[in-house]
Design an enzyme around this catalytic site. Structure first.
Site, PDB file in Angstrom:
ATOM      1  N   TYR A  60       0.848  -1.196   0.000  1.00 43.86           N
ATOM      2  CA  TYR A  60       0.000   0.000   0.000  1.00 43.86           C
ATOM      3  C   TYR A  60       0.879   1.239   0.000  1.00 43.86           C
ATOM      4  CZ  TYR A  60       0.699  -0.492   5.129  1.00 43.86           C
ATOM      5  OH  TYR A  60       1.223  -0.663   6.377  1.00 43.86           O
ATOM      6  N   MET A  66       1.461   5.299   1.081  1.00 43.79           N
ATOM      7  CA  MET A  66       1.025   6.149   2.198  1.00 43.79           C
ATOM      8  C   MET A  66       1.716   7.507   2.211  1.00 43.79           C
ATOM      9  SD  MET A  66       2.828   4.565   5.617  1.00 43.79           S
ATOM     10  CE  MET A  66       2.307   5.946   6.629  1.00 43.79           C
TER      11      MET A  66
HETATM   12  O1  76R Z   1      14.708   1.184   9.170  1.00 43.22           O
HETATM   13  C1  76R Z   1      14.558   0.694  10.308  1.00 43.22           C
HETATM   14  O2  76R Z   1      14.370  -0.522  10.551  1.00 43.22           O
HETATM   15  C2  76R Z   1      14.586   1.632  11.422  1.00 43.22           C
HETATM   16  C3  76R Z   1      13.275   1.866  11.968  1.00 43.22           C
HETATM   17  C4  76R Z   1      12.231   2.192  10.939  1.00 43.22           C
HETATM   18  C5  76R Z   1      12.127   3.339  10.139  1.00 43.22           C
HETATM   19  C6  76R Z   1      13.058   4.543  10.053  1.00 43.22           C
HETATM   20  C7  76R Z   1      11.108   1.342  10.618  1.00 43.22           C
HETATM   21  C8  76R Z   1      10.903   0.091  11.166  1.00 43.22           C
HETATM   22  N1  76R Z   1      10.330   1.980   9.703  1.00 43.22           N
HETATM   23  C9  76R Z   1      10.930   3.188   9.377  1.00 43.22           C
HETATM   24  C10 76R Z   1      10.463   4.125   8.457  1.00 43.22           C
HETATM   25 MN1  76R Z   1       8.490   1.374   9.095  1.00 43.22          MN
HETATM   26  N2  76R Z   1       6.719   0.744   8.405  1.00 43.22           N
HETATM   27  C11 76R Z   1       5.765   1.542   7.817  1.00 43.22           C
HETATM   28  C12 76R Z   1       4.546   0.806   7.751  1.00 43.22           C
HETATM   29  O3  76R Z   1       0.677   0.955   8.266  1.00 43.22           O
HETATM   30  C13 76R Z   1       1.323   1.824   8.874  1.00 43.22           C
HETATM   31  O4  76R Z   1       0.840   2.404   9.894  1.00 43.22           O
HETATM   32  C14 76R Z   1       2.675   2.232   8.410  1.00 43.22           C
HETATM   33  C15 76R Z   1       3.227   1.369   7.263  1.00 43.22           C
HETATM   34  C16 76R Z   1       4.790  -0.452   8.266  1.00 43.22           C
HETATM   35  C17 76R Z   1       3.790  -1.603   8.394  1.00 43.22           C
HETATM   36  C18 76R Z   1       6.152  -0.475   8.696  1.00 43.22           C
HETATM   37  C19 76R Z   1       6.786  -1.574   9.263  1.00 43.22           C
HETATM   38  N3  76R Z   1       8.263   3.139   8.063  1.00 43.22           N
HETATM   39  C20 76R Z   1       9.221   4.091   7.876  1.00 43.22           C
HETATM   40  C21 76R Z   1       8.681   5.115   7.000  1.00 43.22           C
HETATM   41  C22 76R Z   1       9.438   6.354   6.514  1.00 43.22           C
HETATM   42  C23 76R Z   1       9.164   7.438   7.524  1.00 43.22           C
HETATM   43  C24 76R Z   1       9.816   8.767   7.247  1.00 43.22           C
HETATM   44  O5  76R Z   1      10.939   8.799   6.698  1.00 43.22           O
HETATM   45  O6  76R Z   1       9.212   9.797   7.637  1.00 43.22           O
HETATM   46  C25 76R Z   1       7.394   4.754   6.694  1.00 43.22           C
HETATM   47  C26 76R Z   1       6.425   5.485   5.793  1.00 43.22           C
HETATM   48  C27 76R Z   1       7.136   3.521   7.372  1.00 43.22           C
HETATM   49  C28 76R Z   1       5.946   2.838   7.347  1.00 43.22           C
HETATM   50  N4  76R Z   1       8.804  -0.382  10.069  1.00 43.22           N
HETATM   51  C29 76R Z   1       9.892  -0.761  10.817  1.00 43.22           C
HETATM   52  C30 76R Z   1       7.999  -1.512   9.910  1.00 43.22           C
HETATM   53  C31 76R Z   1       8.635  -2.621  10.570  1.00 43.22           C
HETATM   54  C32 76R Z   1       8.072  -4.049  10.585  1.00 43.22           C
HETATM   55  C33 76R Z   1       9.799  -2.149  11.136  1.00 43.22           C
HETATM   56  C34 76R Z   1      10.814  -2.904  11.974  1.00 43.22           C
HETATM   57  C35 76R Z   1      11.951  -3.335  11.122  1.00 43.22           C
HETATM   58  C36 76R Z   1      12.931  -4.124  11.905  1.00 43.22           C
HETATM   59  O7  76R Z   1      13.517  -3.584  12.833  1.00 43.22           O
HETATM   60  O8  76R Z   1      13.084  -5.303  11.539  1.00 43.22           O
END
Ligand code: 76R
Length: 248
Positions: A144, A146
């Site tokens: 998806y 966002m």
């Molecule tokens: O990169 C990293 O692992 C560090 C932590 C992290 C960042 C910086 C991280 C971890 N994410 C990051 C950035 Mn994420 N992520 C999403 C979604 O549905 C929703 O509400 C949001 C959709 C999911 C499901 C998800 C999963 N993440 C981001 C960003 C960019 C933000 C910005 O730059 O402003 C978005 C849009 C976003 C959205 N995120 C994780 C996950 C998961 C499962 C992790 C853990 C990863 C791990 O540590 O293994």
């Protein structure tokens, strides 16, 4: 002006969603269908060869529901390669039995919210593996697009780096609880496509998508700032599954 997050950018991504023109497929001859399937499998073999050479990665899933019949997700070094891939596919006879359903153009992205260790990140094999990932052959995919909201007091882009970092830390902690169950690939698409990010999730148990996305809805960064596009969910399309799907 607030401090912009720094990003590391990896492979470019194309999510190419297609539907099958089933009436055209049914009214074609067995010979035409055989030729079309052979061209499809040849294209897939070409993508797998690129993957084996670590020059990209491709994942193919059928899509459940009416939004599309299947999605081909390509990761490649350049936008030109993605363009060539879609054009080459459009020239196959199989492609003439499909029509476009949706597409998304983005680039694999890591941001600096969680802090980066010193040195050249591109020399760090762990970071390179995340920027240029081999897509897993998980049983299911969820995709998806966002945005982060920019409205009144809920304007993500007006927050300080510290505020955003605090919220992203909490976001990351939730995500980490799904380690081993869900693999996520965040692709940035500001300037490339209609939303700011694409979220691609892979899991063997599709319920883990629901649990993860739901849990994140209660976390501030998603609750206050998350805006979401259409959701797509699907099943791994192996050669065997293609055969079954296309057989009449
Ligand atoms: O990169 C990293 O692992 C560090 C932590 C992290 C960042 C910086 C991280 C971890 N994410 C990051 C950035 Mn994420 N992520 C999403 C979604 O549905 C929703 O509400 C949001 C959709 C999911 C499901 C998800 C999963 N993440 C981001 C960003 C960019 C933000 C910005 O730059 O402003 C978005 C849009 C976003 C959205 N995120 C994780 C996950 C998961 C499962 C992790 C853990 C990863 C791990 O540590 O293994």
């Amino acid at each position: 002006m607030s401090e912009a997050a720094q990003t590391l950018d990896g492979w470019y991504a194309l999510h190419d969603f297609r539907s099958i023109d089933w009436s055209a497929w049914r009214s074609s001859s067995a010979e035409e269908r055989r030729a079309a399937e052979a061209e499809l499998q040849a294209a897939i073999r070409g993508w797998k060869a690129t993957e084996a050479e670590k020059q990209g990665s491709t994942a193919i899933y059928s899509v459940v529901g009416q939004k599309a019949d299947f999605v081909i997700m390509h990761l490649r070094e350049t936008l030109e390669e993605l363009n060539e891939l879609e054009t080459a596919f459009n020239k196959t006879s199989f492609s003439s039995f499909t029509y476009p359903a949706y597409s998304y153009v983005s680039v694999v992205e890591l941001s600096n919210y969680m802090g980066q260790s010193g040195g050249d990140p591109m020399e760090n094999p762990e970071i390179v593996a995340r920027l240029k990932p081999q897509l897993p052959e998980a049983k299911h995919i969820c995709f998806y697009p966002m945005n982060k909201r920019r409205e009144g007091s809920d304007n993500w882009y007006m927050l300080s780096m510290e505020e955003r970092r605090g919220m992203m830390r909490s976001h990351g902690m939730i995500g980490r609880q799904y380690a081993g169950k869900v693999k996520q690939i965040i692709t940035g698409s500001v300037g490339f496509d209609d939303w700011e990010w694409g979220v691609t999730l892979f899991a063997d148990d599709p319920l883990q998508f629901k649990k993860l996305v739901y849990e994140m809805r209660f976390d501030e960064v998603s609750a206050r700032f998350g805006e979401f596009g259409e959701f797509f969910v699907g099943n791994l399309l192996t050669e065997e599954k293609w055969k079954r799907m296309l057989s009449l």
